[in-house]
Design an enzyme around this catalytic site. Structure first.
Site, PDB file in Angstrom:
ATOM      1  N   LYS A 181     -14.919  31.070 -12.079  1.00 38.16           N
ATOM      2  CA  LYS A 181     -14.292  31.792 -13.180  1.00 38.16           C
ATOM      3  C   LYS A 181     -13.430  30.806 -13.959  1.00 38.16           C
ATOM      4  O   LYS A 181     -12.539  30.166 -13.403  1.00 38.16           O
ATOM      5  CB  LYS A 181     -13.439  32.942 -12.672  1.00 38.16           C
ATOM      6  CG  LYS A 181     -12.760  33.727 -13.794  1.00 38.16           C
ATOM      7  CD  LYS A 181     -11.993  34.922 -13.279  1.00 38.16           C
ATOM      8  CE  LYS A 181     -10.719  34.518 -12.578  1.00 38.16           C
ATOM      9  NZ  LYS A 181      -9.892  35.696 -12.220  1.00 38.16           N
ATOM     10  N   TYR A 212      -6.440  49.095 -14.340  1.00 39.48           N
ATOM     11  CA  TYR A 212      -6.015  49.409 -12.974  1.00 39.48           C
ATOM     12  C   TYR A 212      -4.642  48.793 -12.726  1.00 39.48           C
ATOM     13  O   TYR A 212      -4.172  47.926 -13.483  1.00 39.48           O
ATOM     14  CB  TYR A 212      -7.024  48.884 -11.940  1.00 39.48           C
ATOM     15  CG  TYR A 212      -7.423  47.442 -12.114  1.00 39.48           C
ATOM     16  CD1 TYR A 212      -6.695  46.412 -11.524  1.00 39.48           C
ATOM     17  CD2 TYR A 212      -8.532  47.097 -12.882  1.00 39.48           C
ATOM     18  CE1 TYR A 212      -7.057  45.091 -11.692  1.00 39.48           C
ATOM     19  CE2 TYR A 212      -8.903  45.779 -13.056  1.00 39.48           C
ATOM     20  CZ  TYR A 212      -8.171  44.779 -12.460  1.00 39.48           C
ATOM     21  OH  TYR A 212      -8.538  43.471 -12.631  1.00 39.48           O
ATOM     22  N   ARG A 252      -8.713  39.597 -21.034  1.00 37.81           N
ATOM     23  CA  ARG A 252      -7.812  40.241 -20.075  1.00 37.81           C
ATOM     24  C   ARG A 252      -6.369  39.987 -20.470  1.00 37.81           C
ATOM     25  O   ARG A 252      -6.019  38.919 -20.966  1.00 37.81           O
ATOM     26  CB  ARG A 252      -8.077  39.709 -18.665  1.00 37.81           C
ATOM     27  CG  ARG A 252      -7.022  40.053 -17.646  1.00 37.81           C
ATOM     28  CD  ARG A 252      -7.399  39.613 -16.254  1.00 37.81           C
ATOM     29  NE  ARG A 252      -8.464  40.440 -15.699  1.00 37.81           N
ATOM     30  CZ  ARG A 252      -8.844  40.402 -14.427  1.00 37.81           C
ATOM     31  NH1 ARG A 252      -8.250  39.584 -13.575  1.00 37.81           N
ATOM     32  NH2 ARG A 252      -9.815  41.182 -14.001  1.00 37.81           N
ATOM     33  N   LYS A 297     -16.635  45.905 -11.334  1.00 35.81           N
ATOM     34  CA  LYS A 297     -16.067  46.903 -12.258  1.00 35.81           C
ATOM     35  C   LYS A 297     -16.861  46.934 -13.556  1.00 35.81           C
ATOM     36  O   LYS A 297     -17.078  48.004 -14.137  1.00 35.81           O
ATOM     37  CB  LYS A 297     -14.604  46.576 -12.535  1.00 35.81           C
ATOM     38  CG  LYS A 297     -13.708  46.515 -11.299  1.00 35.81           C
ATOM     39  CD  LYS A 297     -12.275  46.172 -11.686  1.00 35.81           C
ATOM     40  CE  LYS A 297     -11.363  46.082 -10.470  1.00 35.81           C
ATOM     41  NZ  LYS A 297     -11.637  44.873  -9.667  1.00 35.81           N
TER      42      LYS A 297
END
Length: 786
Positions: free
Chosen positions: A316, A381, A288, A480
């Site tokens: 996470k 997004y 990411r 997602k």
């Protein structure tokens, strides 16, 4: 409810003379000036019916209609531009006033009076009014944008002339619908937070835990329709400020962009199925970055799912990596100790934290190399986060313009080549340069509500009202990654998430309780009616005149207060939506409902035997329906008991009837419904099996007693009774083994199966009663009692 009625009942008073003249344009379509021509009959039409003739649509008619449409577009675009500039000026004025009040507050001397409470209240009212103006403008734009595309589609359908491609060019030249309110939301959020806290906003690390490598939150997810996105942002900013990581930097749209690349084995899809089935220890690996493609910091993340029975929470974990080192790291050329060598020398992080990051980097690298994980899809997004600085108890994020893009080379297309990501796209949404097979644009925004509350503590009341309002649609465990893989690889994925069949269902709902943007002083919403209402646009009477205190209120809530039921849920025009176009806009589909009243009205205009025949057919169908309902009411059959709805259910679902839908998976696909399985379920199945086994042993002992301890005189009757009990014990034992094996397999595979046994105990008790009765009857006959 047809769009014409919806437009009239949703008019905001300030804008009432600037909306699209939808009724006038539609009436213009019904006045062609060309020669009469016969209308082609339907394939199954009655040949005895007379042929209907209509006038042709000519070039003069087209020129007249286009000219009027251009005038309406100019009117709407001009109003939008003027109002947007007015809002910008009002925000600038409010910013100066707030700055002046805060300076007087900070510069006051000992014993001097600072700004009064009334000044702060006036500033708060002014900002609330600006927020309502932004809300009204967004509703005005959305309603007009829908109206233009509805009238264009109606034009193409009625005239046979294709105006839509040409008019899309005109819309791009005057893009009133592309106004981005994010900058205004950020400004209003900052000002409102200062005024709400009376000049003492919360201060601290804006990341509020974002710098931590491991963090745990309780998260719930919702879908938000594009029509409700701006209103939702304005509601949230009244309670939480927009989270800005760099307050000194001017806001740019690129700052809110987040891109993630997900990994999986394209042959087995282990990570996809693990995350879909929520198995213990299921992982998701992604890379990411925040902002544009020039970002040098890449976060390598791993999400691990933990079942509740383990006593642990899903976690996470991530570590940062330079972009230039990503390819060597994924290929195994750059080992974890070399990655954190510089961090050890600088000493900015503790040795324990560095050791944890190094262990995580080693595990992810081993998984990528040994298990064959490759980049498969990308999610993009724009995120707007709301949170108090240094306080992560309530964090709300809204992800818009969600897009999934293929990153693989499975079909022979070299999308990323030897690089870890494709470089032909960046943050240029809607990525119109990509072929349709490489991209899926998600039609809704994603709202995530993340709460860190103590045991037994309830979330804030406004959060509960928000999540139960008509603005959101709850979608638990939405992912997602799962959605992207399921939609981008339809030929390779055969197990679908539960929300996939609901993608074609409109999630917009009528307002169930008074919640939304309100003005503090006066009303700005008006419901207008037209005495000469067109019959094609309404199935009911024209709505009553009403004025409410809510800005941009939906026609559904207004109708509910006027005492008549809402027709929004059954409206075909408002229930079907097209997929987003390449420009990222949402085009609303509309089809006129060809119902029985319309056919009867058309036959009435024709007259004669055509009308009498249509009237007879309608009466026959009505009589058949009445007879069918009467038979259903008279025939004895099991009927469900109507349980009255409590106050909480009415606040969530409303007093109306609850509609149910059944969904089926496409051919060759299966819909996976999450099933929660804990260790106690296995133990319960074993205990049930042991209970049946104990029962079978008791019955077998009775059979052996009857067989071995009876006199020779009664051997025949006793032997028959013993045989019955032996058979019962054997059947009970076999049944218990079969049920145990079935349940164990269903638990292991997490199938949605019936774990309760409705017939087994009853049948077994009946069989035991029969065996005892048989023994009693045979023994009585042997003793000569009957």
């Amino acid at each position: 409810m047809k769009f014409g009625e919806q437009l009239r009942s949703s008019v905001i008073r300030e804008y009432q003379w600037h909306y699209i003249d939808y009724d006038g344009l539609k009436a213009d379509l019904k006045r062609p000036s060309g020669p009469l021509r016969p209308v082609a009959p339907r394939p199954n039409a009655d040949p005895s019916k007379p042929i209907i003739q209509r006038r042709e649509w000519t070039e003069d008619d087209e020129a007249r209609f286009v000219s009027k449409l251009e005038a309406e577009l100019d009117k709407v675009h001009t109003k939008q531009q003027v109002k947007a500039m007015e809002i910008s000026r009002r925000i600038a004025v409010s910013e100066r006033e707030v700055r002046d009040v805060v300076n007087r507050l900070n510069e006051r001397g000992p014993g001097e009076d600072g700004p009064s409470e009334e000044e702060f209240m006036m500033l708060e009212e002014d900002l609330s009014d600006i927020i309502a103006d932004v809300h009204d403008l967004a509703k005005f734009v959305q309603l007009n944008y829908t109206g233009f595309y509805k009238i264009i589609k109606k034009h193409d359908k009625m005239t046979g002339w294709h105006l839509r491609p040409v008019f899309e060019t005109r819309l791009k030249a005057k893009p009133f619908y592309k106004e981005n309110y994010d900058a205004s939301v950020v400004q209003l959020s900052k000002l409102y937070d200062i005024v709400r806290t009376r000049g003492n906003p919360a201060k601290g690390d804006s990341a509020a835990g974002g710098s931590q490598a491991n963090f745990i939150r309780h998260t719930t997810k919702y879908w938000v329709h594009p029509d409700n996105v701006t209103e939702l942002k304005l509601i949230i900013l009244k309670h939480l400020p927009v989270l800005v990581f760099n307050a000194s930097k001017e806001f740019e749209t690129e700052d809110t962009a987040i891109t993630s690349i997900y990994f999986d084995n394209p042959n087995t899809w282990d990570l996809y199925e693990g995350r879909l089935k929520k198995t213990e220890g299921a992982e998701a690996i992604r890379l990411r970055w925040y902002g544009g493609m020039k970002s040098e910091t890449i976060f390598v993340e791993r999400k691990t799912h933990r079942e509740d029975w383990t006593g642990e929470k899903s976690v996470k974990a991530r570590f940062s990596l330079k972009e230039k080192n990503v390819n060597p790291y994924l290929r195994g050329e750059l080992l974890p100790p070399a990655i954190f060598e510089k961090a050890r020398k600088e000493g900015k992080k503790s040795e324990k934290a560095i050791a944890e990051d190094e262990r995580l980097a080693r595990e992810i690298q081993w998984s990528v190399l040994k298990k064959g994980y490759r980049p498969v899809c990308r999610s993009f997004y724009h995120r707007t986060a709301f949170q108090l600085p240094a306080d992560a108890r309530v964090r709300i994020s809204l992800d818009t313009e969600l897009t999934m893009i293929r990153e693989d080379n499975l079909d022979g297309v070299r999308r990323s080549g030897d690089n870890w990501r494709r470089m032909d796209i960046g943050v240029d949404y809607p990525f119109s340069q990509l072929p349709p097979g490489d991209i899926v644009r998600f039609p809704y925004a994603i709202l995530e509500v993340k709460l860190q509350t103590q045991l037994g503590q309830e979330p804030p009341e406004w959060v509960r009202q928000l999540t139960s309002s008509h603005l959101v649609e709850a979608v638990p465990k939405f992912s997602k990654f799962i959605h992207g893989v399921a939609t981008l690889f339809p030929d390779r994925i055969h197990l679908l998430p539960y929300w996939m069949p609901q993608m074609d269902v409109d999630i917009r709902k009528p307002a169930t309780h008074d919640f939304g943007i309100k003005r503090l002083e006066h009303s700005t919403t008006a419901s207008l009616t037209d005495e000469d209402e067109d019959e094609d646009d309404s199935d009911d009477e024209s709505p009553q005149r009403s004025a409410t205190g809510r800005a941009g209120e939906s026609s559904t809530s207004a109708a509910a207060r006027n005492g008549r039921p809402s027709a929004l849920a059954a409206d075909i025009e408002d229930q079907t939506t097209d997929r987003p176009s390449a420009e990222g806009t949402y085009l609303y589909d509309s089809e006129d409902e060809d119902d029985e009243d319309t056919r009867l009205e058309e036959a009435r205009r024709v007259g004669g035997w055509t009308y009498y025949k249509a009237r007879a057919e309608a009466s026959a169908r009505a009589a058949a329906r009445g007879t069918w309902w009467l038979l259903k009411a008279l025939v004895p059959r099991p009927r469900s008991t109507q349980v009255p709805r409590n106050a909480r259910m009415e606040s969530l679902l409303g007093p109306g009837q609850i509609q149910e839908r059944r969904f089926k998976a496409p051919p060759g696909k299966k819909i996976y419904v999450p099933v929660r399985v804990e260790p106690k379920v296995y133990f319960a199945a074993e205990r049930t099996f042991l209970g049946w086994l104990e029962y079978s042993i008791y019955i077998g002992a009775i059979a052996l007693t009857l067989l071995n301890f009876t006199t020779e005189h009664g051997s025949r009757g006793s032997f028959a009774a013993a045989a019955a009990f032996t058979l019962l014990a054997f059947v009970s034992l076999c049944y218990s083994v079969g049920i145990y094996l079935y349940r164990s397999r269903a638990i292991r595979t997490r199938r949605v199966a019936r774990y309760h046994d409705k017939a087994g105990p009853s049948v077994l008790c009946g069989a035991l009663f029969a065996a005892v009765a048989l023994n009693y009857a045979l023994e009585g006959k042997t003793r000569g009692l009957w």
